[in-house]
Design a protein around this motif. Structure first.
Motif, PDB file in Angstrom:
ATOM      1  N   TRP A  69       0.828  -1.206   0.000  1.00  0.00           N
ATOM      2  CA  TRP A  69       0.000   0.000   0.000  1.00  0.00           C
ATOM      3  C   TRP A  69       0.864   1.259   0.000  1.00  0.00           C
ATOM      4  N   ASN A  70       1.958   1.242   0.752  1.00  0.00           N
ATOM      5  CA  ASN A  70       2.848   2.396   0.774  1.00  0.00           C
ATOM      6  C   ASN A  70       3.480   2.630  -0.597  1.00  0.00           C
ATOM      7  N   VAL A  71       3.830   1.545  -1.286  1.00  0.00           N
ATOM      8  CA  VAL A  71       4.347   1.676  -2.647  1.00  0.00           C
ATOM      9  C   VAL A  71       3.262   2.246  -3.564  1.00  0.00           C
ATOM     10  N   ALA A  72       2.032   1.751  -3.400  1.00  0.00           N
ATOM     11  CA  ALA A  72       0.917   2.219  -4.226  1.00  0.00           C
ATOM     12  C   ALA A  72       0.661   3.710  -4.030  1.00  0.00           C
ATOM     13  N   TYR A  73       0.684   4.162  -2.775  1.00  0.00           N
ATOM     14  CA  TYR A  73       0.415   5.575  -2.497  1.00  0.00           C
ATOM     15  C   TYR A  73       1.561   6.455  -2.987  1.00  0.00           C
ATOM     16  N   THR A  74       2.798   5.962  -2.874  1.00  0.00           N
ATOM     17  CA  THR A  74       3.943   6.701  -3.406  1.00  0.00           C
ATOM     18  C   THR A  74       3.847   6.823  -4.918  1.00  0.00           C
ATOM     19  N   ASN A  75       3.484   5.725  -5.572  1.00  0.00           N
ATOM     20  CA  ASN A  75       3.306   5.748  -7.027  1.00  0.00           C
ATOM     21  C   ASN A  75       2.211   6.730  -7.437  1.00  0.00           C
ATOM     22  N   LEU A  76       1.159   6.803  -6.625  1.00  0.00           N
ATOM     23  CA  LEU A  76       0.060   7.714  -6.934  1.00  0.00           C
ATOM     24  C   LEU A  76       0.537   9.160  -6.944  1.00  0.00           C
ATOM     25  N   PHE A  77       1.314   9.567  -5.948  1.00  0.00           N
ATOM     26  CA  PHE A  77       1.785  10.950  -5.889  1.00  0.00           C
ATOM     27  C   PHE A  77       2.783  11.235  -7.005  1.00  0.00           C
ATOM     28  N   LEU A  78       3.678  10.274  -7.278  1.00  0.00           N
ATOM     29  CA  LEU A  78       4.648  10.462  -8.356  1.00  0.00           C
ATOM     30  C   LEU A  78       3.942  10.565  -9.698  1.00  0.00           C
ATOM     31  N   PHE A  79       3.029   9.633  -9.956  1.00  0.00           N
ATOM     32  CA  PHE A  79       2.300   9.632 -11.219  1.00  0.00           C
ATOM     33  C   PHE A  79       1.448  10.889 -11.361  1.00  0.00           C
ATOM     34  N   SER A  80       0.721  11.252 -10.297  1.00  0.00           N
ATOM     35  CA  SER A  80      -0.179  12.404 -10.370  1.00  0.00           C
ATOM     36  C   SER A  80       0.583  13.684 -10.692  1.00  0.00           C
TER      37      SER A  80
END
Length: 301
Positions: A69-80
């Motif tokens: 989940w932490n990887v997913a949320y980090t990816n979300l901010f980077l991608f966004s």
């Protein structure tokens, strides 16, 4: 003197309410009722099926303790961040170029808007072929004799997220271009002529006059794009399926996996609430700002 309306007048007056009532009720149930229900499920001990045993914030603690989940949320901010800035930059550049009264303008507009008409799942599938080392760009270039060339973005943990970002920018740039072009075409030509008469260069005219004039469009584009970014699911599934490993896992994929693959509805609901919170952080301030702006404009006539 009190006038009594006929039944026909009453019926005509009631028609808009009758027409809108089903959609309003459906929207209320879909947005508010299901949101409250999801929030309660996130606080319950639900597993394969919803149950209503209250466990407090246990699901949220398990969620944030999960490395995936932490990887997913980090990816979300980077991608966004990169997706929004990249699509806005490319869209603005295309809008400025098309605004120069180029030949075959309608053809170019259609060409750049075409990706917007394609669904994310189709975009992801096509680009997955391009990234595929066996049949994509890498295979094509190597067939010409450049055997060291590599274009296998989606098979590398470090570059897979960049493949998604590039593809997302390609998909969304047309939308940004359309809004920016509409804003550029709405500017009063006299303002631009006045700047040119004062000796301002084209770059200075855009930086000091044109772009500040269409500043609200930048905000509108950013708000719409960030909603797309937070809900990103089908693009990632078509390109990488969240891999390699968990390198490109996104919150939407995590929610789907918890709820429908692993039977952890409570934790999946907690992840969904966190996604909703991310959307609310953007939409609530934007809505308040829009209300304030409209009232200010109304008060100034």
């Amino acid at each position: 003197m009190v006038t009594t309306r006929s039944w026909r007048e009453r019926l005509v007056a009631a028609v808009p309410f009758v027409v809108l009532a089903p959609s309003l009720v459906a929207s209320f149930v879909y947005v508010f009722v299901f949101t409250v229900w999801t929030l309660y499920i996130s606080l319950s001990n639900s597993t394969l099926l919803p149950t209503y045993g209250f466990v407090g914030l246990d699901n949220y603690e398990a969620l944030w303790a999960n490395r995936r989940w932490n990887v997913a949320y980090t990816n979300l901010f980077l991608f966004s961040g990169l997706y929004i800035l990249g699509s806005m930059a490319v869209g603005l550049m295309l809008a400025i170029l098309i605004d120069q009264k180029i030949r075959a303008e309608a053809v170019w507009r259609t060409f750049f808007l075409y990706p917007l008409a394609v669904s994310f799942i189709v975009t992801g599938t096509v680009w997955s072929w391009l990234y595929n080392p066996a049949v994509g760009v890498e295979a094509l270039v190597r067939s010409f004799g450049w055997t060291d060339f590599s274009f296998a973005f989606t098979t590398d943990r470090d570059t897979a997220i960049w493949a998604i970002i590039i593809t997302g920018i390609w998909q969304a740039s047309g939308f940004a271009m359309a809004l920016f072009l509409a804003g550029l075409r709405s500017i009063d030509g006299d303002i631009i002529k006045a700047a040119q008469i004062d000796g301002a260069s084209a770059f200075r005219t855009y930086r000091r006059v044109i772009l500040p004039t269409i500043a609200p469009i930048f905000l509108a584009v950013a708000v719409v794009q960030i909603q797309f970014a937070i809900k990103t699911f089908d693009l990632v599934v078509a390109l990488t399926r969240g891999g390699p490993g968990i390198a490109t896992t996104f919150p939407a994929i995590y929610v789907y996996d918890m709820m429908f693959q692993r039977g952890k509805i409570g934790e999946g609901a907690a992840a969904a609430i966190m996604m909703l919170s991310a959307v609310a952080v953007v939409l609530v301030p934007y809505s308040l700002w829009m209300v304030w702006r409209r009232r200010r404009m109304a008060s100034h006539g």
